[in-house]
Design an enzyme around this catalytic site. Structure first.
Site, PDB file in Angstrom:
ATOM      1  NE  ARG A 330      56.866  36.033  42.308  1.00  0.00           N
ATOM      2  CZ  ARG A 330      56.166  36.481  41.252  1.00  0.00           C
ATOM      3  NH1 ARG A 330      56.175  35.817  40.115  1.00  0.00           N
ATOM      4  NH2 ARG A 330      55.480  37.595  41.345  1.00  0.00           N
ATOM      5  CB  SER A 471      49.849  44.323  41.685  1.00  0.00           C
ATOM      6  OG  SER A 471      51.229  44.461  41.411  1.00  0.00           O
ATOM      7  CG  ASP A 619      44.882  34.319  36.185  1.00  0.00           C
ATOM      8  OD1 ASP A 619      44.522  35.490  36.023  1.00  0.00           O
ATOM      9  OD2 ASP A 619      46.070  33.968  36.303  1.00  0.00           O
ATOM     10  NE  ARG A 650      38.155  39.315  24.737  1.00  0.00           N
ATOM     11  CZ  ARG A 650      39.266  39.788  25.305  1.00  0.00           C
ATOM     12  NH1 ARG A 650      40.058  38.984  25.969  1.00  0.00           N
ATOM     13  NH2 ARG A 650      39.586  41.052  25.200  1.00  0.00           N
TER      14      ARG A 650
END
Ligand code: NAD
Length: 735
Positions: A330, A471, A619, A650
């Site tokens: 950005r 989003s 995250d 995972r």
């Protein structure tokens, strides 16, 4: 249907290129027989002596009549004469091709010679060679990993083209197809013009009085640049006339370019001069990487890198965390649109942010760097972007594509965006649809996949009902488009998303209005250039925060970390579990809240946490799992039914493989505190999991080996070095 064979090959013109093809075919046993014919009989005899050909053609007509494939490897100027000699003896299914450096004139000659072009005629051009001539210089390896351009004509049979392509591939070449006109344009620019310049430069300098000195002291650059001036003058003389029109157009473009350099130097205009040099340097590197298929996508996921980690003593000292990735994109985008020069420090040189940087350069923005995280952007103003010369390549960066789609939807020119194989499979529908609702004209391929064709010159407008947002990237695309809209663009967010674009816009002087969850942006007249530092990336810092929090005796400090509340949900959760994390020297950088973090070990306890936390720590969820295993007691992490977090799944598998006790229930995950054992695991190419797994080694009895860690370099190139600096016992191994 005609069938074509390449068993018996006749090469007419047994010089450098014809000889090299003959040698390559014979040495690889690709064909049954290679016959040579040359006006200069001595070349043919030498060809037999050197083993280049099987035999010499005694008569051209007889040799043509027997051949399955005739390749003309004579100078371009004599192609028509040779075509005239060859034509009467061709069979209907004889393959006929050439290796001439120009194509338009050869095809025109063929059209004059043949009433109807034979289906077996497929012109070609190997992009290979040296400055030498003659069969003695021929080389069987000349075409290995070189490109050969075939320019099939409407009359050419596809079977003939295929048979010829297979022959070239069998001698190691990569075969491409192009139309004749395009071939001549491309070659005029990339081969014919550079040769001309080399001849001209050497000739000009050679005429100067002091030329001996000039040549004696000429350094490597001069030698490299002028090497091709040793090429065969007659051949280049012929090529210049054969490709006259395209070459004249390229000379004019080049002359104008030199004129711009001259004017900039004469006027002391350093911005223009730097612009030309930085664009050229970046383009040179960019093209080399595209050609090496490594531009922005060096297939890091497949890169065989392993981290080997052992529990060590307490962590201490300071580590440097790289600049925030989202903010890096950005910062340079808005700096490009601002009036004046922006200096940006802490720019993350990741593949993704470099893709944005290159795209801005292609749009005419002068950018110096990046060098050690420093970037200087010469803003062109909101209306100063220029039509790029071609489609913009964005590697694997979805962020670049979504954000640029918003920005380019509002420009007066058309653009096309594409990327690597991975990005070409990603649907962009979530960004195309809302942008089209505000008046953009964007066409994607099937399912909204790239390439995106963005038609410029559209009038963007508001919509009656605010656009619902899911989003941060879609929001950012709309905010960027909104800078050019006739009416305010408004959107609503059900759940808060990252607000880096809003903050960056505010610091460039254009704050969107946020009214009770409804966000509106309106057109502005200008953005002001800034001097700013990109904060250290919270998500990367989080690895060291958790590592220090779970390793007894640790005390570390991380400087200038972004603590944006739409990102740092992990801070609240860890603090609730008992972590000791202090935010010191709180301040603002480029509109972002930033602090120095001091983290001390403190025993963690389990707790219960729900989906309200996850939007601000997506995250960092793999790291929270590690903290939960390290905590005493039980931790319950609740997830909404139907929500999917691949990194969490995972990480759960990986921790269970190391002995963690984790139960999957209807509500979410129940994690019992405890220790892990040694083991070898794969992070599946997920950099979040790779880093979280190395942090987990702090509570393991023995060594942990994590494979498929290559992608970490994409987000935190110095991760291992910085982890070692804090005292983590980690090293990396290829393989
Ligand atoms: P070269 O001078 O090494 O070979 C050309 C050969 O053609 C010579 O042996 C010559 O005696 C023969 N010849 C000339 N007129 C003839 C005729 N009427 N009949 C039969 N033979 C004749 O040149 P080269 O570098 O091998 O170039 C051959 C072709 O390949 C040219 O069309 C050139 O444009 C093309 N080409 C050259 C390069 C390069 O780097 N040299 C690269 C790609 C393509």
């Amino acid at each position: 249907m005609l069938s074509f064979s390449t068993r018996k090959v006749l090469i007419v013109g047994l010089g450098l290129i014809g000889g090299s093809l003959a040698r390559a075919l014979r040495s690889r046993h690709v064909v049954e027989e290679v016959v040579g014919y040359d006006l200069n009989r001595a070349e043919c005899e030498l060809g037999v002596t050197l083993g280049v050909i099987d035999r010499v053609a005694e008569s051209l007509p007889a040799a043509v009549a027997e051949a399955d494939l005739v390749v003309l490897a004579v100078p371009v100027k004599v192609m028509e004469t040779v075509l005239d000699q060859v034509r009467p003896h061709l069979r209907p299914n004889t393959l006929l091709s050439d290796v001439g450096s120009t194509k338009g004139n050869i095809v025109a000659a063929a059209r004059r010679q043949f009433e109807r072009l034979p289906p077996g005629f497929v012109p070609g051009h190997p992009i290979a060679g040296t400055e030498k001539s003659g069969v003695a210089a021929s080389d069987a390896e000349m075409f290995v990993r070189r490109k050969v351009i075939l320019t099939p004509l409407p009359e050419s049979s596809p079977e003939a083209t295929l048979a010829l392509a297979r022959l070239w591939q069998a001698v190691g070449a990569e075969v491409l197809q192009m139309d004749v006109q395009r071939h001549d344009e491309v070659l005029a620019a990339t081969s014919h013009l550079p040769h001309l310049l080399a001849f001209s430069l050497v000739d000009t300098l050679a005429q100067e009085a002091e030329n001996t000195d000039i040549f004696r002291y000429a350094a490597g650059g001069f030698r490299d640049f002028t090497r091709i001036a040793a090429s065969d003058p007659t051949m280049w003389h012929d090529i210049c006339f054969a490709n006259r029109d395209q070459l004249l157009a390229q000379i004019d473009r080049f002359t104008a370019g030199v004129g711009r350099l001259r004017a900039a130097i004469a006027a002391g205009d350093s911005q223009s001069l730097l612009g030309i040099f930085t664009r050229a340097k970046a383009s040179r590197e960019h093209f080399s990487r595209i050609l090496a298929r490594s531009a922005y996508s060096p297939d890091l996921h497949k890169h065989p890198l392993r981290f080997i980690v052992r529990a060590a003593g307490a962590l201490s000292g300071r580590a440097e965390v790289p600049g925030d990735r989202s903010i890096s994109h950005r910062a340079i985008m808005l700096a490009a649109l601002a009036d004046g020069i922006s200096d940006i420090e802490g720019f993350l040189e990741s593949e993704d942010s470099l893709a944005t940087l290159q795209a801005l350069r292609d749009l005419g923005v002068v950018i110096e760097g990046p060098h050690l995280g420093m970037v200087r952007v010469y803003g062109v103003g909101l209306h100063g972007l220029r039509r790029p010369a071609g489609a913009l390549y964005l590697g694997g960066s979805g962020t670049s594509m979504r954000l640029l789609a918003g920005l380019l939807a509002a420009q007066p020119f058309d653009t096309e965006l594409y990327g690597d194989d991975g990005l070409m499979c990603e649907s962009m529908r979530s960004v195309i649809e809302p942008l089209c609702r505000i008046g953009a004209d964007i066409q994607g391929a099937e399912d909204g996949r790239p390439p995106l064709r963005i038609r410029g010159g559209q009038t963007l407008h508001g919509v009656t009902a605010p656009l619902p947002l899911r989003s941060a990237q879609v929001k950012s695309a709309l905010l960027l488009a909104g800078l050019y809209s006739q009416e305010p663009i408004c959107m609503t967010q059900q759940t808060p998303t990252r607000d880096h674009t809003e903050r960056m816009l505010a610091s460039f002087g254009c704050a969107p209005v946020d009214d009770a969850g409804q966000l509106c942006v309106s057109a502005v007249s200008s953005l002001q250039a800034q001097r700013l530092r990109v904060p250290a990336d919270w998500s990367m810092a989080a690895n060291f925060i958790v590592a220090a929090s779970i390793t007894p005796g640790s005390e570390i400090r991380l400087q200038g970390v972004g603590v944006n509340p739409t990102r740092n949900g992990l801070l609240a959760v860890l603090t609730a579990m008992g972590a000791d994390i202090q935010l010191l020297e709180c301040r603002e950088q480029g509109g972002e809240p930033v602090a120095d973090l001091q983290i001390r070990y403190a025993p963690l306890r389990g707790g219960e946490f729900g989906p309200e936390h996850w939007t601000t720590m997506r995250d960092e969820l793999p790291l929270l799992l590690v903290a939960a295993v390290a905590a005493s007691g039980r931790t319950l992490l609740r997830f909404d039914a139907g929500s999917r977090y691949p990194s969490v799944e995972r990480m759960v598998e990986l921790l269970c493989a190391l002995g963690a006790r984790i139960e999957r229930g209807a509500e979410g995950l129940a994690i019992e505190g405890g220790r892990l054992h040694a083991g070898c695991i794969s992070c599946g190419g997920d950099y979040r999991v790779a880093m979280a797994a190395t942090v987990a080694a702090a509570i393991a009895q023995g060594q942990i080996e994590v494979s498929a860690c290559g992608s970490v370099a994409q987000v935190f190139p110095e991760f291992v070095e910085q982890a070692r600096r804090l005292g983590i016992d980690i090293y990396k191994e290829e393989g």
